[in-house]
Design an enzyme around this catalytic site. Sequence first.
Site, PDB file in Angstrom:
ATOM      1  N   LYS A  46       0.799  -1.227   0.000  1.00  0.00           N
ATOM      2  CA  LYS A  46       0.000   0.000   0.000  1.00  0.00           C
ATOM      3  C   LYS A  46       0.835   1.283   0.000  1.00  0.00           C
ATOM      4  CE  LYS A  46      -3.432  -0.970  -0.707  1.00  0.00           C
ATOM      5  NZ  LYS A  46      -3.761  -1.564  -2.031  1.00  0.00           N
ATOM      6  N   HIS A 106       6.992  -7.487  -1.992  1.00  0.00           N
ATOM      7  CA  HIS A 106       6.816  -6.714  -0.759  1.00  0.00           C
ATOM      8  C   HIS A 106       7.770  -7.225   0.323  1.00  0.00           C
ATOM      9  CE1 HIS A 106       3.359  -4.646  -2.280  1.00  0.00           C
ATOM     10  NE2 HIS A 106       2.536  -5.651  -2.211  1.00  0.00           N
ATOM     11  N   SER A 136      -4.476   3.154   4.199  1.00  0.00           N
ATOM     12  CA  SER A 136      -4.644   2.463   2.924  1.00  0.00           C
ATOM     13  C   SER A 136      -4.670   0.951   3.152  1.00  0.00           C
ATOM     14  CB  SER A 136      -3.506   2.858   1.981  1.00  0.00           C
ATOM     15  OG  SER A 136      -3.685   2.277   0.729  1.00  0.00           O
TER      16      SER A 136
HETATM   17  P1  A3P Z   1      -4.913   4.951  -1.098  1.00  0.00           P
HETATM   18  O1  A3P Z   1      -5.561   3.723  -0.526  1.00  0.00           O
HETATM   19  O2  A3P Z   1      -4.399   5.876  -0.030  1.00  0.00           O
HETATM   20  O3  A3P Z   1      -5.755   5.647  -2.091  1.00  0.00           O
HETATM   21  P2  A3P Z   1      -0.282  -0.370  -3.677  1.00  0.00           P
HETATM   22  O4  A3P Z   1      -0.293  -0.311  -5.158  1.00  0.00           O
HETATM   23  O5  A3P Z   1       1.088  -0.502  -3.075  1.00  0.00           O
HETATM   24  O6  A3P Z   1      -1.217  -1.401  -3.185  1.00  0.00           O
HETATM   25  O7  A3P Z   1      -0.772   1.040  -3.142  1.00  0.00           O
HETATM   26  C1  A3P Z   1      -2.098   1.458  -3.292  1.00  0.00           C
HETATM   27  C2  A3P Z   1      -2.170   2.905  -2.897  1.00  0.00           C
HETATM   28  O8  A3P Z   1      -1.481   3.697  -3.874  1.00  0.00           O
HETATM   29  C3  A3P Z   1      -3.603   3.405  -2.846  1.00  0.00           C
HETATM   30  O9  A3P Z   1      -3.603   4.455  -1.861  1.00  0.00           O
HETATM   31  C4  A3P Z   1      -3.754   3.955  -4.253  1.00  0.00           C
HETATM   32  O10 A3P Z   1      -4.826   4.870  -4.410  1.00  0.00           O
HETATM   33  C5  A3P Z   1      -2.397   4.641  -4.421  1.00  0.00           C
HETATM   34  N1  A3P Z   1      -2.067   4.894  -5.827  1.00  0.00           N
HETATM   35  C6  A3P Z   1      -2.095   4.022  -6.856  1.00  0.00           C
HETATM   36  N2  A3P Z   1      -1.818   4.654  -8.008  1.00  0.00           N
HETATM   37  C7  A3P Z   1      -1.616   5.953  -7.701  1.00  0.00           C
HETATM   38  C8  A3P Z   1      -1.296   7.109  -8.477  1.00  0.00           C
HETATM   39  N3  A3P Z   1      -1.175   7.059  -9.786  1.00  0.00           N
HETATM   40  N4  A3P Z   1      -1.160   8.295  -7.824  1.00  0.00           N
HETATM   41  C9  A3P Z   1      -1.306   8.358  -6.483  1.00  0.00           C
HETATM   42  N5  A3P Z   1      -1.603   7.291  -5.696  1.00  0.00           N
HETATM   43  C10 A3P Z   1      -1.760   6.110  -6.304  1.00  0.00           C
END
Ligand code: A3P
Length: 293
Positions: A46, A106, A136
């Site tokens: 996340k 991860h 998140s």
């Molecule tokens: P939030 O839950 O705070 O919105 P991962 O890919 O490691 O699982 O992380 C997911 C998090 O990264 C989510 O955060 C998601 O919205 C955010 N995320 C994914 N793509 C993004 C982007 N292009 N810009 C900003 N945040 C992004």
Amino acid sequence: MDPKPKGWRLVKIEGVPLTEETAKNWNEIKDFQARPDDVLICTFPKSGTAWIQEIVEMILHGGDSQKCDLLPNYERSPFLELFLPKPFLLGVKAEEMPSPRILKTHLPAKLLPPSFWKQNCKIIYLARNIKDNAVSSFCFRRMNQLAPDPGDWNNFLENFIAGEWTYGSWFDHVCGWWEAKDHYPILYLFYEDLKENPAQEIGKVARFLGVELPELVLSQIVEHTAFKSMKVNPMTNFSTMPSSILDHTVSSYMRKGTVGDWKEHLTVAQSERIDDICAQKLRDSGLIFRTQL
Ligand code: A3P
């Protein structure tokens, strides 16, 4: 409709809680054979993994979004330690992919399969401040039907801070990779910097990968990987995953994508307590996280 799988139990490997499917396959994961031209993306869950994956793909495809749009992101860059129970055979097997491969993990630095270090692979680590990361994670655990039930927010936060959650301690993770970067080719990035100045940070990634990006291509990559674009792109928003794995009616994968959403969820006392723990645990590392822009 797909059958609903059971939530995973967590099993510790060298003190780090991992899903039981990962733990069961640990010998195979540990012996994974990296290739010198692999690019490995590492994050604590996340922290923006899908974001940096898309950026790296776009850079290596010279900004050609059509190449990225051929398959969902989880089919393009395999998740090293993810073993889904049958019949959920999603994604490609890394062993079968042609080079150059973009892989995702991860795992904390201390559990990385040794061949990545031996092959001196390029590694990109993306870190995110613990407050937004915790929020998140909580929302994701609720939508992720394979993850153990996170329970209520207050309990979840306590477990998260204590490292009693998948992949263990956020502190150990960000510090372990921070230390490793002094010995291996690791580009250590921060979600907050990427959010504040995507063009600058994408430029850093391109230089690290040895790719020269013309201005126009750089701006195309910024556009393609912006939150608003990725949220509506089925190849990046995980909407193609079966709802029995990710239930988008509970929360979106691409949820808010901001810095500071934690203010909507943490009490003042919780926030101050995390500040104190961060001051203690990060003091010797020199690591500094921003929790707002
Ligand atoms: P939030 O839950 O705070 O919105 P991962 O890919 O490691 O699982 O992380 C997911 C998090 O990264 C989510 O955060 C998601 O919205 C955010 N995320 C994914 N793509 C993004 C982007 N292009 N810009 C900003 N945040 C992004």
